[in-house]
Scaffold this active site. Structure first.
Site, PDB file in Angstrom:
ATOM      1  N   HIS A  46       0.850  -1.250   0.095  1.00  0.00           N
ATOM      2  CA  HIS A  46      -0.008   0.083   0.052  1.00  0.00           C
ATOM      3  C   HIS A  46       0.768   1.193   0.194  1.00  0.00           C
ATOM      4  O   HIS A  46       1.621   1.403   0.945  1.00  0.00           O
ATOM      5  CB  HIS A  46      -0.982   0.042   1.198  1.00  0.00           C
ATOM      6  N   HIS A  97      -2.313   3.508  -8.192  1.00  0.00           N
ATOM      7  CA  HIS A  97      -2.458   2.726  -9.453  1.00  0.00           C
ATOM      8  C   HIS A  97      -2.358   3.471 -10.699  1.00  0.00           C
ATOM      9  O   HIS A  97      -2.736   4.695 -10.590  1.00  0.00           O
ATOM     10  CB  HIS A  97      -4.018   2.126  -9.228  1.00  0.00           C
TER      11      HIS A  97
HETATM   12  P1  DGP Z   1      -8.939   7.054  -9.865  1.00  0.00           P
HETATM   13  O1  DGP Z   1     -10.063   7.788 -10.002  1.00  0.00           O
HETATM   14  O2  DGP Z   1      -7.661   7.424 -10.577  1.00  0.00           O
HETATM   15  O3  DGP Z   1      -8.673   6.887  -8.211  1.00  0.00           O
HETATM   16  O4  DGP Z   1      -9.314   5.568 -10.288  1.00  0.00           O
HETATM   17  C1  DGP Z   1     -10.034   4.607  -9.535  1.00  0.00           C
HETATM   18  C2  DGP Z   1     -10.542   3.548 -10.539  1.00  0.00           C
HETATM   19  O5  DGP Z   1     -10.792   2.484 -10.124  1.00  0.00           O
HETATM   20  C3  DGP Z   1     -11.673   4.162 -11.199  1.00  0.00           C
HETATM   21  O6  DGP Z   1     -11.577   4.219 -12.710  1.00  0.00           O
HETATM   22  C4  DGP Z   1     -12.752   2.919 -10.985  1.00  0.00           C
HETATM   23  C5  DGP Z   1     -11.733   1.726 -10.376  1.00  0.00           C
HETATM   24  N1  DGP Z   1     -12.436   0.967  -9.533  1.00  0.00           N
HETATM   25  C6  DGP Z   1     -12.974   1.150  -8.490  1.00  0.00           C
HETATM   26  N2  DGP Z   1     -13.245   0.470  -7.490  1.00  0.00           N
HETATM   27  C7  DGP Z   1     -12.993  -0.722  -8.303  1.00  0.00           C
HETATM   28  C8  DGP Z   1     -13.309  -2.218  -8.205  1.00  0.00           C
HETATM   29  O7  DGP Z   1     -13.835  -2.466  -7.074  1.00  0.00           O
HETATM   30  N3  DGP Z   1     -12.796  -3.002  -9.081  1.00  0.00           N
HETATM   31  C9  DGP Z   1     -12.411  -2.477 -10.184  1.00  0.00           C
HETATM   32  N4  DGP Z   1     -11.853  -3.441 -11.172  1.00  0.00           N
HETATM   33  N5  DGP Z   1     -12.160  -1.223 -10.462  1.00  0.00           N
HETATM   34  C10 DGP Z   1     -12.433  -0.490  -9.489  1.00  0.00           C
END
Ligand code: DGP
Length: 106
Positions: A46, A97
């Site tokens: 993390h 990420h």
């Molecule tokens: P950001 O806005 O840069 O913090 O991107 C977060 C991204 O994470 C957003 O595009 C949606 C994705 N996301 C959030 N929750 C989940 C999840 O539980 N699974 C997946 N696969 N993606 C997720």
């Protein structure tokens, strides 16, 4: 880390459509795709954002190496690799990420 959704995905507590993994990172499809190919590359350890991640050389190398591998496999070689950093920049998940965004699959 408790209550971190990406830590839970790393641990397998929350399912994801995983496309790759190495010793320090995993990659999976974004749940809310904003391009024909939208993958997330996530360090297993993390860090809250790319600035913090940049101080962890091992995780950083794992993320960059996995980015190379999954982009070669899942995109046509034309893509963005984007780290939203901070709420005002659109960061909603506070576990570092990188978004791989591509108009074309391989
Ligand atoms: P950001 O806005 O840069 O913090 O991107 C977060 C991204 O994470 C957003 O595009 C949606 C994705 N996301 C959030 N929750 C989940 C999840 O539980 N699974 C997946 N696969 N993606 C997720």
């Amino acid at each position: 880390m408790r209550d971190c959704i990406f830590c839970k995905i790393v641990e397998g507590e929350i399912p994801s459509d995983q496309v790759g993994e190495n010793q320090g990172a995993i990659a999976f499809r974004d749940i809310n795709p904003e391009a024909p190919v939208h993958l997330l590359v996530v360090p297993k350890s993390h860090s809250k954002n790319i600035s913090e991640l940049s101080q962890d050389a091992e995780s950083m190398e794992a993320v960059m190496s996995l980015m190379r591998e999954v982009s070669e496999k899942h995109t046509n070689g034309h893509f963005k690799f984007l780290f939203n950093t901070g709420e005002e920049a659109g960061q909603t998940v506070f576990h570092a990420h990188g978004h791989i965004l591509s108009q074309g699959a391989s």
